[in-house]
Design a protein around this motif. Structure first.
Motif, PDB file in Angstrom:
ATOM      1  N   TYR A 112       0.842  -1.192   0.000  1.00  0.00           N
ATOM      2  CA  TYR A 112       0.000   0.000   0.000  1.00  0.00           C
ATOM      3  C   TYR A 112       0.878   1.244   0.000  1.00  0.00           C
ATOM      4  O   TYR A 112       1.751   1.400   0.852  1.00  0.00           O
ATOM      5  CB  TYR A 112      -0.909  -0.037   1.223  1.00  0.00           C
ATOM      6  CG  TYR A 112      -1.756   1.193   1.417  1.00  0.00           C
ATOM      7  CD1 TYR A 112      -2.735   1.545   0.505  1.00  0.00           C
ATOM      8  CD2 TYR A 112      -1.594   1.986   2.535  1.00  0.00           C
ATOM      9  CE1 TYR A 112      -3.519   2.660   0.692  1.00  0.00           C
ATOM     10  CE2 TYR A 112      -2.382   3.103   2.744  1.00  0.00           C
ATOM     11  CZ  TYR A 112      -3.338   3.441   1.817  1.00  0.00           C
ATOM     12  OH  TYR A 112      -4.116   4.551   2.008  1.00  0.00           O
ATOM     13  N   ALA A 122      -2.334  -2.515   7.752  1.00  0.00           N
ATOM     14  CA  ALA A 122      -2.179  -1.288   6.975  1.00  0.00           C
ATOM     15  C   ALA A 122      -2.792  -0.120   7.745  1.00  0.00           C
ATOM     16  O   ALA A 122      -3.610  -0.307   8.644  1.00  0.00           O
ATOM     17  CB  ALA A 122      -2.858  -1.456   5.614  1.00  0.00           C
ATOM     18  N   TYR A 126      -6.438   3.065   4.720  1.00  0.00           N
ATOM     19  CA  TYR A 126      -6.418   2.071   3.647  1.00  0.00           C
ATOM     20  C   TYR A 126      -7.822   1.761   3.097  1.00  0.00           C
ATOM     21  O   TYR A 126      -8.018   1.790   1.877  1.00  0.00           O
ATOM     22  CB  TYR A 126      -5.720   0.797   4.155  1.00  0.00           C
ATOM     23  CG  TYR A 126      -5.702  -0.351   3.192  1.00  0.00           C
ATOM     24  CD1 TYR A 126      -4.764  -0.404   2.168  1.00  0.00           C
ATOM     25  CD2 TYR A 126      -6.608  -1.401   3.302  1.00  0.00           C
ATOM     26  CE1 TYR A 126      -4.729  -1.469   1.283  1.00  0.00           C
ATOM     27  CE2 TYR A 126      -6.588  -2.467   2.422  1.00  0.00           C
ATOM     28  CZ  TYR A 126      -5.647  -2.496   1.416  1.00  0.00           C
ATOM     29  OH  TYR A 126      -5.623  -3.543   0.539  1.00  0.00           O
TER      30      TYR A 126
END
Length: 190
Positions: A112, A122, A126
């Motif tokens: 990412y 994440a 996200y």
């Protein structure tokens, strides 16, 4: 080919039958059954009552009490009845399921924004970024218009009238809840 599609269907069925359950005890019971089936599908279903109860209280006030009670009682009953593994040594197995396998999850690596998140989840943004870049622009635009209209025009006084406004508000509350839950630090993001 994951459980997310099945959970989405179970979430939708629960939300629809819960809304219909405001006027019918049979629909309220169906909502409880669908909630139980959702719990049997994926543990994330435990959050389904949050937006539904908020919508029920906001739109229907006191009329939401019995459908909410039925939902919160029937769901766990169907969950327990539908999973034979939980029939013996119920509390130990249920706590092992809820606190063992769900709290101590393996982190699935995610690439990412130029970085691989392999040791932790994440970042919180996200789900928002992936929603914006993967959902077609027209769909996002109409969703935004619908949510804005639901919040702006879906006041409790208007929502009691028959029509589309309570349904639009129900969709908006659920969409916001799903994104909000996905953004939580404890939520796996992949």
């Amino acid at each position: 080919a994951t459980l997310d599609v099945a959970l989405s269907l179970a979430w939708l069925a629960t939300a629809y039958t819960y809304a219909k359950g405001m006027a019918s005890r049979g629909w309220a019971i169906a909502a409880g059954v669908f909630f139980g089936l959702a719990l049997l599908t994926k543990i994330n279903a435990i959050f389904i009552p949050v937006p539904l109860l908020a919508w029920g209280v906001l739109v229907h006030r006191r009329r939401a009490v019995w459908p909410s009670v039925i939902l919160l009682v029937m769901g766990p009953v169907v969950f327990l009845a539908g999973w034979p593994w939980l029939w013996h040594d119920t509390w130990a197995r249920l706590s092992a399921y809820l606190f063992g396998t769900t709290l101590h999850r393996m982190v699935v690596p995610v690439f990412y924004l130029g970085r691989v998140y392999a040791d932790r989840y994440a970042p919180w943004h996200y789900p928002l970024v992936l929603t914006v870049v993967t959902v077609p622009l027209g769909t996002l635009a109409w969703m935004g218009v619908g949510m804005w209209r639901a919040v702006r025009r879906g006041s409790p006084g208007q929502a009691r009238q028959p029509g589309w406004r309570p349904w639009l508000l129900l969709a908006a509350v659920n969409a916001i809840a799903i994104l909000f839950l996905a953004m939580m630090p404890f939520a796996p993001k992949y």
